[in-house]
Scaffold this motif. Sequence first.
Motif, short mmCIF file in Angstrom:
data_model
loop_
_atom_site.label_atom_id
_atom_site.label_comp_id
_atom_site.label_asym_id
_atom_site.label_seq_id
_atom_site.Cartn_x
_atom_site.Cartn_y
_atom_site.Cartn_z
N ALA A 33 0.87 -1.18 0.00
CA ALA A 33 0.00 0.00 0.00
C ALA A 33 0.90 1.23 0.00
CB ALA A 33 -0.91 -0.01 1.23
N ASP A 34 1.05 1.85 -1.15
CA ASP A 34 2.03 2.91 -1.37
C ASP A 34 1.34 4.28 -1.31
OD1 ASP A 34 3.97 4.66 -2.28
OD2 ASP A 34 4.65 3.35 -3.90
N ASP A 35 1.70 5.06 -0.29
CA ASP A 35 1.05 6.35 -0.03
C ASP A 35 1.69 7.48 -0.85
OD1 ASP A 35 -0.69 8.16 1.10
OD2 ASP A 35 0.36 8.30 3.01
N GLY A 36 1.95 7.20 -2.13
CA GLY A 36 2.39 8.27 -3.03
C GLY A 36 3.89 8.36 -3.26
N SER A 37 4.61 7.23 -3.21
CA SER A 37 6.06 7.26 -3.40
C SER A 37 6.44 7.69 -4.82
CB SER A 37 6.66 5.87 -3.13
OG SER A 37 6.49 5.49 -1.80
N GLU A 38 7.66 8.19 -4.95
CA GLU A 38 8.22 8.55 -6.24
C GLU A 38 8.59 7.28 -7.01
OE1 GLU A 38 11.39 11.21 -5.22
OE2 GLU A 38 10.01 12.79 -4.57
N PRO A 39 8.93 7.39 -8.31
CA PRO A 39 9.12 6.21 -9.17
C PRO A 39 10.14 5.18 -8.69
CG PRO A 39 8.88 8.17 -10.52
CD PRO A 39 8.95 8.65 -9.09
N ALA A 40 11.10 5.57 -7.85
CA ALA A 40 12.12 4.61 -7.40
C ALA A 40 11.49 3.41 -6.70
CB ALA A 40 13.11 5.30 -6.47
N THR A 41 10.39 3.62 -6.01
CA THR A 41 9.73 2.50 -5.31
C THR A 41 9.13 1.53 -6.30
OG1 THR A 41 9.29 3.77 -3.29
CG2 THR A 41 7.82 1.92 -3.76
N ALA A 42 8.44 2.04 -7.32
CA ALA A 42 7.85 1.16 -8.34
C ALA A 42 8.93 0.41 -9.09
CB ALA A 42 7.00 1.99 -9.31
N GLN A 43 10.05 1.06 -9.36
CA GLN A 43 11.16 0.41 -10.07
C GLN A 43 11.74 -0.72 -9.24
OE1 GLN A 43 13.69 3.78 -10.82
NE2 GLN A 43 12.22 4.73 -12.24
N LEU A 44 11.88 -0.50 -7.93
CA LEU A 44 12.38 -1.56 -7.05
C LEU A 44 11.44 -2.75 -7.05
CD1 LEU A 44 14.21 -2.68 -4.73
CD2 LEU A 44 12.60 -1.55 -3.16
N ILE A 45 10.15 -2.48 -6.89
CA ILE A 45 9.17 -3.56 -6.85
C ILE A 45 9.20 -4.36 -8.14
CG2 ILE A 45 6.70 -4.06 -6.75
CD1 ILE A 45 6.47 -1.58 -4.89
N GLU A 46 9.28 -3.70 -9.25
CA GLU A 46 9.30 -4.39 -10.54
C GLU A 46 10.54 -5.28 -10.67
OE1 GLU A 46 7.64 -5.79 -13.79
OE2 GLU A 46 6.70 -4.35 -12.44
N SER A 47 11.67 -4.80 -10.18
CA SER A 47 12.90 -5.61 -10.27
C SER A 47 12.82 -6.84 -9.36
CB SER A 47 14.12 -4.76 -9.92
OG SER A 47 14.10 -4.38 -8.55
N LEU A 48 12.21 -6.69 -8.18
CA LEU A 48 12.15 -7.81 -7.24
C LEU A 48 11.08 -8.82 -7.62
CD1 LEU A 48 12.78 -6.12 -3.77
CD2 LEU A 48 14.37 -7.39 -5.21
N ARG A 49 10.10 -8.41 -8.41
CA ARG A 49 9.10 -9.38 -8.89
C ARG A 49 9.76 -10.53 -9.65
NH1 ARG A 49 5.07 -4.97 -10.34
NH2 ARG A 49 3.29 -5.29 -8.93
N LYS A 50 10.91 -10.28 -10.24
CA LYS A 50 11.60 -11.28 -11.05
C LYS A 50 12.29 -12.34 -10.20
CE LYS A 50 12.47 -7.63 -14.46
NZ LYS A 50 13.51 -6.79 -15.11
N VAL A 51 12.51 -12.03 -8.91
CA VAL A 51 13.29 -12.96 -8.08
C VAL A 51 12.53 -13.43 -6.83
CG1 VAL A 51 15.55 -12.17 -8.85
CG2 VAL A 51 14.42 -10.99 -6.97
N ILE A 52 11.44 -12.75 -6.47
CA ILE A 52 10.64 -13.16 -5.31
C ILE A 52 9.45 -13.96 -5.82
CG2 ILE A 52 9.15 -12.32 -3.45
CD1 ILE A 52 11.10 -10.03 -3.05
N LYS A 53 9.24 -15.16 -5.27
CA LYS A 53 8.24 -16.07 -5.82
C LYS A 53 6.81 -15.68 -5.46
CE LYS A 53 9.36 -19.19 -2.00
NZ LYS A 53 9.97 -20.49 -1.66
N GLN A 54 6.62 -14.95 -4.36
CA GLN A 54 5.27 -14.54 -3.99
C GLN A 54 4.77 -13.46 -4.96
OE1 GLN A 54 7.74 -14.72 -1.70
NE2 GLN A 54 7.05 -16.43 -0.44
N PRO A 55 3.50 -13.53 -5.36
CA PRO A 55 2.94 -12.46 -6.19
C PRO A 55 2.89 -11.15 -5.40
CG PRO A 55 1.21 -13.98 -5.49
CD PRO A 55 2.51 -14.60 -5.07
N ILE A 56 3.19 -10.06 -6.08
CA ILE A 56 3.21 -8.74 -5.44
C ILE A 56 2.24 -7.81 -6.15
CG2 ILE A 56 4.62 -6.73 -4.84
CD1 ILE A 56 7.08 -8.54 -4.88
#
Length: 274
Positions: free
Chosen positions: A36-59
């Motif tokens: 639940a992201d309360d308005g973070s700048e793009p760096a947060t979305a970029q991090l999440i997208e990169s970790l989706r490739k290595v973390i098995k749980q859906p995000i």
Amino acid sequence: MNVSVIFTTYNSPVWLEKVLWGFAAQNHAQFEIVIADDGSEPATAQLIESLRKVIKQPIQHVWHADEGFRKCRILNQAILKSRGDYLIFTDGDCIPRQDFVSCHLALAQPRRFLSGGYFKLPLALSQQLSREDILSQRAFDLSWLRQQGLPRSRRNLKLSAQGWQARTLDALTTARASWNGHNASTWKSLILEANGFDERLHYGGEDREFGERLVNAGIRGKCIRHRAICVHLDHARGYVDPQRVAQNQAIRRQTRRNRSTVAVQGLRELPTAP
């Protein structure tokens, strides 16, 4: 049981990455993560997208624009997006031990909520923790933390207690089983009945007010402070506003006095609510 883990974040990608590695290390792997992201700048979305490739749980990354502190609203949006029947809540600055999710699930009961706590780390140690420290679980080993400079304290027992000792400490603690947003869980159906979090509240007791409404509805808390463990990463709190805190306290007094069970401005008032 379908399970969702929900936590908030705001412009803290370094801390968020550590938390996500904590959930990647869980011994119960079948759950989704809802950020639940309360308005973070793009760096947060970029991090999440990169970790989706290595973390098995859906995000799921649930975001809205930054218009000041709107934690309750983004939590409500995350609740509506979640797919789980059972929801576990924590914070984007709390790293869960590998048995965090399994502990919540093992102790879940009908019409109850679980009330955990956290173990606060000093800032220097918070910054030092690496991915490997988290995945190897050194970050929760009291001996290792002491070697890294963790001061001696009676509170350290929270990390060292296991099995019967942890159960006994939870049974004997004088801490009230309140809803603590960094470590709490209950059934999604009960959260929907309560109309979620009240968006009138800013920082300062907004989680407790939600729990007080659950208690008013006959949903009792159960203490798991020494069993469901997460370590809290230290940081400044520049968003604390004494006037808003006072307003929150007034709303909480009203909730207790009126025995309120439903949020005045919650899930049902969201534009996206069904």
